[in-house]
Enzyme design. Structure first.
Site: not given
Length: 310
Positions: A240, A259-261, A263
């Site tokens: 990330w 992996e970005d929450v 996003l």
DNA sequence: AACCAGGCTGCTA
DNA sequence: TAGCAGCATGGT
């Protein structure tokens, strides 16, 4: 670097923006946090202290979509080389080298992304020009909410950064790696860094201070994949963080922090899902974005918050 | 008060 | 190699 029609008169620089470009969308993005400590937006203008060619300059950005005005405030008269450097800095900050029409053309084939692309038409990825700042910001932001991340950054900057005043207001430069390299873990625990994050940031600072890690070095071969591999070797920098830095600082338009929450939440909201997509699902949804994953991600981040506009 | 947050490391199997 | 517990702390 290529700059179009840049002219200057004393402290004023006019940049002819590549099209499309939306200054109001850009300012809207820059207005996303009231806790931001490195720049601020006031009356539709952006103010930030930058250091170029050894000169500290407060830049005041206004204008419109075709012409960006940069008013420079400095203790010394601007030399032409400093003026060029300021122009180059803003050029990179707003990703003016990017040829954007192919992005919109490609998004037309993605039924739900094309709406997002149209909604923020003219927005370019706002980059984090300084590699140390980008790395530290990403590390600080790992696995914590953004409100707390902004607070950590503020404490870090106001403890170890460079302060300058202009027009009765404080401005800050992000701390230099050389300054942070001399610190100890304990110095950061008091700012509410976790022990791990303190270790990561100090190690990155030491690498950069000694010169074994640099933006130029990472970009030297022009191979973003190689840069990603090199970044991930560093303790504390996972997929990330590496992709975040590739996207925001090294300006790889295909960097994809899947992996970005944030996003994941943006996709959930945009598509009306009742849960966040898994990483595998997100990858599948993004096959049509090939080459433009970073831009699609940035637009989806933009969709997460509303602003009253520039 | 539990669960979430712009993840990563290091241990298990 | 893949899966996952533990980390550590503030926000909601």
């Amino acid at each position: 670097m290529k700059m179009a029609n840049e002219t200057g008169l004393e402290g004023l620089i006019y940049l002819q923006a590549p099209q499309p470009f939306s200054l109001s969308e850009t300012i809207g993005y820059l207005s996303r946090s009231a806790n931001e400590c490195l720049f601020h937006v006031e009356s539709g203008r952006v103010y930030r202290l930058i250091e170029v060619g050894g000169e500290r300059v407060v830049v005041e950005i206004s204008g419109h979509d075709t012409t960006v005005n940069i008013r420079c405030h400095s203790d010394n008269p601007l030399t032409s080389s400093v003026r060029d450097a300021v122009a180059g800095h803003v050029w990179e900050w707003f990703d003016f080298d990017r040829d954007l029409p192919p992005f919109y053309e490609q998004m037309e084939y993605c039924p739900w992304m094309k709406e997002v692309a149209r909604a923020y038409y003219g927005l370019r990825i706002v980059s984090v020009v300084d590699l140390f700042e980008a790395l530290c910001w990403a590390i600080m932001g790992q696995q914590i909410n953004l409100t707390f991340a902004y607070m950590l950054k503020r404490r870090f900057v106001e403890s170890f950064g460079v302060q300058q005043q202009w027009a009765g207001r404080n401005y800050w430069l992000f701390p230099r790696p050389e300054a942070i390299a001399q610190l100890h873990v304990d110095d950061l625990l008091g700012l509410q860094f976790t022990r791990r994050k303190a270790e990561y940031v100090l190690a990155v600072a030491r690498r950069m201070a000694e010169g074994s890690l640099s933006k130029h070095g990472l970009l030297r071969t022009g191979d973003f994949q190689a840069a990603r591999r090199e970044l991930i070797k560093i303790r504390g920098i996972g997929p990330w963080t590496a992709n975040y830095v590739l996207m925001r600082c090294l300006r790889d338009p295909s960097a994809f922090p899947v992996e970005d929450v944030g996003l994941q939440n943006a996709v959930k909201a945009t598509r009306g899902m009742d849960r966040k997509p898994s990483i595998a699902e997100l990858r599948e949804m993004a096959v049509g974005w090939a080459g433009w994953e970073a831009y699609a991600t940035f637009y989806l981040w933009r969709s997460l918050y509303q602003t009253v506009g520039g």
